[in-house]
Scaffold this motif. Sequence first.
Motif, PDB file in Angstrom:
ATOM      1  N   LYS A  47       0.822  -1.202   0.000  1.00  0.00           N
ATOM      2  CA  LYS A  47       0.000   0.000   0.000  1.00  0.00           C
ATOM      3  C   LYS A  47       0.861   1.258   0.000  1.00  0.00           C
ATOM      4  O   LYS A  47       1.979   1.279   0.503  1.00  0.00           O
ATOM      5  CB  LYS A  47      -0.924   0.009   1.219  1.00  0.00           C
ATOM      6  CG  LYS A  47      -1.832  -1.207   1.315  1.00  0.00           C
ATOM      7  CD  LYS A  47      -2.757  -1.305   0.106  1.00  0.00           C
ATOM      8  CE  LYS A  47      -3.712  -2.483   0.228  1.00  0.00           C
ATOM      9  NZ  LYS A  47      -4.574  -2.613  -0.969  1.00  0.00           N
ATOM     10  N   GLU A  48       0.271   2.322  -0.553  1.00  0.00           N
ATOM     11  CA  GLU A  48       0.954   3.612  -0.611  1.00  0.00           C
ATOM     12  C   GLU A  48       1.279   4.131   0.783  1.00  0.00           C
ATOM     13  O   GLU A  48       2.277   4.832   0.981  1.00  0.00           O
ATOM     14  CB  GLU A  48       0.080   4.614  -1.359  1.00  0.00           C
ATOM     15  CG  GLU A  48       0.769   5.925  -1.680  1.00  0.00           C
ATOM     16  CD  GLU A  48       1.857   5.775  -2.727  1.00  0.00           C
ATOM     17  OE1 GLU A  48       2.753   6.634  -2.765  1.00  0.00           O
ATOM     18  OE2 GLU A  48       1.804   4.795  -3.496  1.00  0.00           O
ATOM     19  N   LYS A  49       0.453   3.774   1.747  1.00  0.00           N
ATOM     20  CA  LYS A  49       0.680   4.208   3.123  1.00  0.00           C
ATOM     21  C   LYS A  49       2.008   3.692   3.653  1.00  0.00           C
ATOM     22  O   LYS A  49       2.737   4.404   4.364  1.00  0.00           O
ATOM     23  CB  LYS A  49      -0.472   3.729   4.016  1.00  0.00           C
ATOM     24  CG  LYS A  49      -0.392   4.203   5.454  1.00  0.00           C
ATOM     25  CD  LYS A  49      -1.595   3.731   6.238  1.00  0.00           C
ATOM     26  CE  LYS A  49      -1.502   4.206   7.693  1.00  0.00           C
ATOM     27  NZ  LYS A  49      -2.682   3.740   8.478  1.00  0.00           N
ATOM     28  N   LYS A  50       2.356   2.459   3.307  1.00  0.00           N
ATOM     29  CA  LYS A  50       3.633   1.895   3.736  1.00  0.00           C
ATOM     30  C   LYS A  50       4.800   2.542   2.988  1.00  0.00           C
ATOM     31  O   LYS A  50       5.870   2.760   3.559  1.00  0.00           O
ATOM     32  CB  LYS A  50       3.640   0.383   3.514  1.00  0.00           C
ATOM     33  CG  LYS A  50       2.700  -0.382   4.418  1.00  0.00           C
ATOM     34  CD  LYS A  50       2.831  -1.882   4.200  1.00  0.00           C
ATOM     35  CE  LYS A  50       1.916  -2.648   5.152  1.00  0.00           C
ATOM     36  NZ  LYS A  50       2.047  -4.121   4.967  1.00  0.00           N
ATOM     37  N   ILE A  51       4.584   2.831   1.714  1.00  0.00           N
ATOM     38  CA  ILE A  51       5.648   3.447   0.918  1.00  0.00           C
ATOM     39  C   ILE A  51       6.002   4.825   1.460  1.00  0.00           C
ATOM     40  O   ILE A  51       7.149   5.272   1.368  1.00  0.00           O
ATOM     41  CB  ILE A  51       5.223   3.548  -0.559  1.00  0.00           C
ATOM     42  CG1 ILE A  51       4.968   2.149  -1.140  1.00  0.00           C
ATOM     43  CG2 ILE A  51       6.273   4.274  -1.396  1.00  0.00           C
ATOM     44  CD1 ILE A  51       6.192   1.280  -1.231  1.00  0.00           C
TER      45      ILE A  51
END
Length: 269
Positions: A47-51
């Motif tokens: 997910k973009e949140k982790k990136i």
Amino acid sequence: GVAWQAIGNEASCNVQGFFFHTFAQAASFYNTMQAIYYVLTVCYNIKEKKIRKPLVRFWFLVFPLISVIGYNIWPLVDNAFSYSGRAVCSYEPYPLGCKAENNCTRGKSANTIRLYNTFFIMACAGIIVISVINLWWFVWRTEKALENYLVEGERLNRTQSNKVAIQGMYYAGCFLITYGFWIVFSIRKFLELPVLYWLLVLIHVFIPLQGFLNAFVYFRQNLAEIPARRSLTTFGRKIYARKNIFNSSKLRAPTESHILETNPFHSAI
């Protein structure tokens, strides 16, 4: 001087060589990290949140630049930036053509530094090619799984996998054509083979064109997709509507937005 209309001294040569190699290596590193980013987000559903976490941002955005800066401190300490005989200061012993164990006054590690740099560029090229193949395989496998659940008489148009394959070849090809001639030149130089003038011309034509070639790949895909966006959206909704069929298999159910983003090259290069 040994070059026509050469102006400068050892200090200016160090500055030119340092910035030239640092940012050339950084560009290769960032291209590689971008390929890894698309594999993580598309194939492994990161997910973009982790990136966006600070540690991940550090490895993707900061580490490539500080690592190549650190690497090019080595030739500065070794005085390995010298005139290369091809209109630029590069990793060269001085005097030009000397042997490190004999009469070199500067840059005794220049050949080793150039060799490691060649391995680095080759590794970047390999990772980019493998990433493109991985992305295409993921899209093809997803479409293949969907074929088993089509309504009788309905056919699946493999538009997405074809787009990923074609765009991936363009993307990887841009990197390979940019640095391929330079890799050949570096290997020949390490083997002490004669310098080919036409090879030098191709190097100095294509390396500065790296940004232009990447922009060409980006705009080519975006312009080509404008008429197809509506049909592509319909295709994504169709897959999303049948997401339940993936719940019983190892393949995860792709969302509409995920399918639309499965071709990673349509948004950025």
